[in-house]
Design a protein around this motif. Sequence first.
Motif, PDB file in Angstrom:
ATOM      1  N   LEU A 429       0.844  -1.190   0.000  1.00  0.00           N
ATOM      2  CA  LEU A 429       0.000   0.000   0.000  1.00  0.00           C
ATOM      3  C   LEU A 429       0.882   1.243   0.000  1.00  0.00           C
ATOM      4  O   LEU A 429       1.994   1.230   0.533  1.00  0.00           O
ATOM      5  CB  LEU A 429      -0.901   0.024   1.234  1.00  0.00           C
ATOM      6  N   THR A 433      -1.468   5.394   3.739  1.00  0.00           N
ATOM      7  CA  THR A 433      -2.800   4.812   3.592  1.00  0.00           C
ATOM      8  C   THR A 433      -3.286   4.258   4.931  1.00  0.00           C
ATOM      9  O   THR A 433      -2.535   3.596   5.652  1.00  0.00           O
ATOM     10  CB  THR A 433      -2.785   3.688   2.539  1.00  0.00           C
ATOM     11  N   THR A 480      -9.577   0.568   2.662  1.00  0.00           N
ATOM     12  CA  THR A 480      -8.583   1.576   3.044  1.00  0.00           C
ATOM     13  C   THR A 480      -9.139   2.976   2.835  1.00  0.00           C
ATOM     14  O   THR A 480     -10.132   3.172   2.129  1.00  0.00           O
ATOM     15  CB  THR A 480      -7.296   1.425   2.208  1.00  0.00           C
ATOM     16  N   VAL A 482      -7.593   6.817   1.714  1.00  0.00           N
ATOM     17  CA  VAL A 482      -6.438   7.513   1.147  1.00  0.00           C
ATOM     18  C   VAL A 482      -6.074   8.709   2.010  1.00  0.00           C
ATOM     19  O   VAL A 482      -6.946   9.479   2.434  1.00  0.00           O
ATOM     20  CB  VAL A 482      -6.731   7.957  -0.299  1.00  0.00           C
TER      21      VAL A 482
END
Length: 657
Positions: A429, A433, A480, A482
């Motif tokens: 990732l 994140t 997730t 951002v």
Amino acid sequence: MRKFKKRWLLILVFISILSASSFNRHYKEVGAQEEDTTEVVPYKKPSGDATKFLGIWLTSGFNLQPASETYLEVGQTKTISGNAGRSMVMYALTIGYTSKKYQWYKSTDGKTWSKDTSSSAKKKTLSITPSEVGKTYYQLEVYWQMPIINTKASYLYSNVATVNAVPEPVNATGVEVTADDDYLYNSSNDLVNTETTAHAHPDPANFTGTVSWSVDNENLATIDKETGEIEANTSRLSGVVRVTATLHNPNGSTISNFKDITIGGGLEDQTVNAGKTATFDLRGNIGDLDDNDDDGENNNNYTVKWYKEDPITHTREQIQKDDPQALSYTTPKTTLDDDGTLFLAIIQIKYAGKTYSYTTNDAFLHVKPEGGPNISITNTMENSTFNDGTNTDNMLFGVNNGDQVVYHDTLKNNTTGGRLNDATYTLPLKNGTTVKSVKIDDAETDNYKLSSNSTTNATDLVISGLAFNINESHTVDVETEVAGIDKKDSSDSIPYITGKDDDGIAYQKIGNQNIINYTLDTVAIKNANDIDYGTLNSVMSEGTLNRPDELNLPNNLVDIEDTRRNKKSVVLNVEQVGEFKNQNSSEVLSGHLRFYNGKTYYDLLNNPVSVYQTENDEPLNSQGWGRDEGILLYMDSKVNTVGTYSTTLNWEIKDSV
């Protein structure tokens, strides 16, 4: 809204009158005999087709010739089209000739020619409606013009097109579809080819109906519905686009056929069984670099550097160094350790004294095992916050801070001959994140860890303790958020799984590449050019002074980047803050700036003026103006003290009221 300021200096001015001579080529060529033995003498000798290497135009010429034979009924309207381009050499020689022009010529006897004066005679597509049975011959002239002084250059002439007006309709029973190229590149670059043309070949050839064009996926490529000209996307979206020609018969029926064109970055993924070799071929319009260019020289050269890259560590190694012009690469016999290796090529061409470079996409090598576990990874992404219709399963666009990106991966052992034990799943990732939840087989779990990977500069989400019996599968869902995006950027990552087979031998399998393109959801002025109005006499006549040519269209005066997802109406204002002042004294210049829009002008001195206002859903684009429009210097008829004068402009983007 933030204000953007740039200082404009009043230093020098030069008034240059450029002159150039146009030329006309006076020679004729006898064409092939027609059925009625008419000897056709073209208006001008045809310039021929352009030759290219990838996307470089080696010679000027036509990339779309008008159809050699067209049939239609008396009173019916059909079109013929043509288009041409300049080579890089000719472009450099005629850099100021920016306006592309068209002119059709016609002849009824194949010898005496005149300008076509119909309403479409100055367009690349000519509409024709014959009033009587017979043949008419057409030839297209393409040239480039200098906008200011109307000087012309680079004349090109098409092949002769014969239009046959017939008394009776003819229906088609079939059609073949071809294209000049079967591969187009999906990125904007001076080197690679993103355009081609499709052609319909009806049966019988004297078909009198019309043809229309379509594609099945306009995200991959678009097509001119009349001419068949195709333009690939430049957002690096890859796939196969189906180009369909539909023939509309006079009796109302239709006949269609198609041609598939691959859109990509230059290389295609390869899948082989362990122990076999794999070959990566450079795709596209290649092989014409040995042709002479418009200088008549054959002194161009190119190199191709091939690389392979580890998909996890991204360690890159150059290969095939002994053959710097190889257009393909064949691997040694593969092993399972080679599975997931990325291959790419960097092409460099020295042409007409300039070097061009293009880096292909990453192409994957997939190696299938002969025995033991055979894990497949089907991985997808979704931005559950925003999707403008361009997102794919493995590529997201316009991702901002706060967006919810969900990863969904299916891991399956597709074999009846071996298990994978003690397996670990890793999802890289982007740093920053936030992981909101993780599910294994639809059940939420905290059996994962996050670790910083200094090699890849990413944060790895790692799930250990997985096992895959024969034909067993698991799903992994990661939600997730951002965060940490402070500029327009992109990231790519590849999920992978490692473990051991029944014999304790290490096993690794990678998934598909995930690419996320980030933006900031803002509109901003990236650059506002300084303007130099030049050296003035101390006594000036009343009137306006123009900007230097390099600050007029087609160049922009103000560069703007609009990455907003919700594009509300905004206004771009500009204001001259204070008088022009002498840098060595307190003297003030007898002049100030105005904004001209046609015959209307607005004083900018201490007066914010709107120079452009967008509509809702319209982006605010970079702004530029023609020579006699936009920001000009207005001078009064007064005496000015010798010196250098300057002022400041405020550029401001504001929400529309």
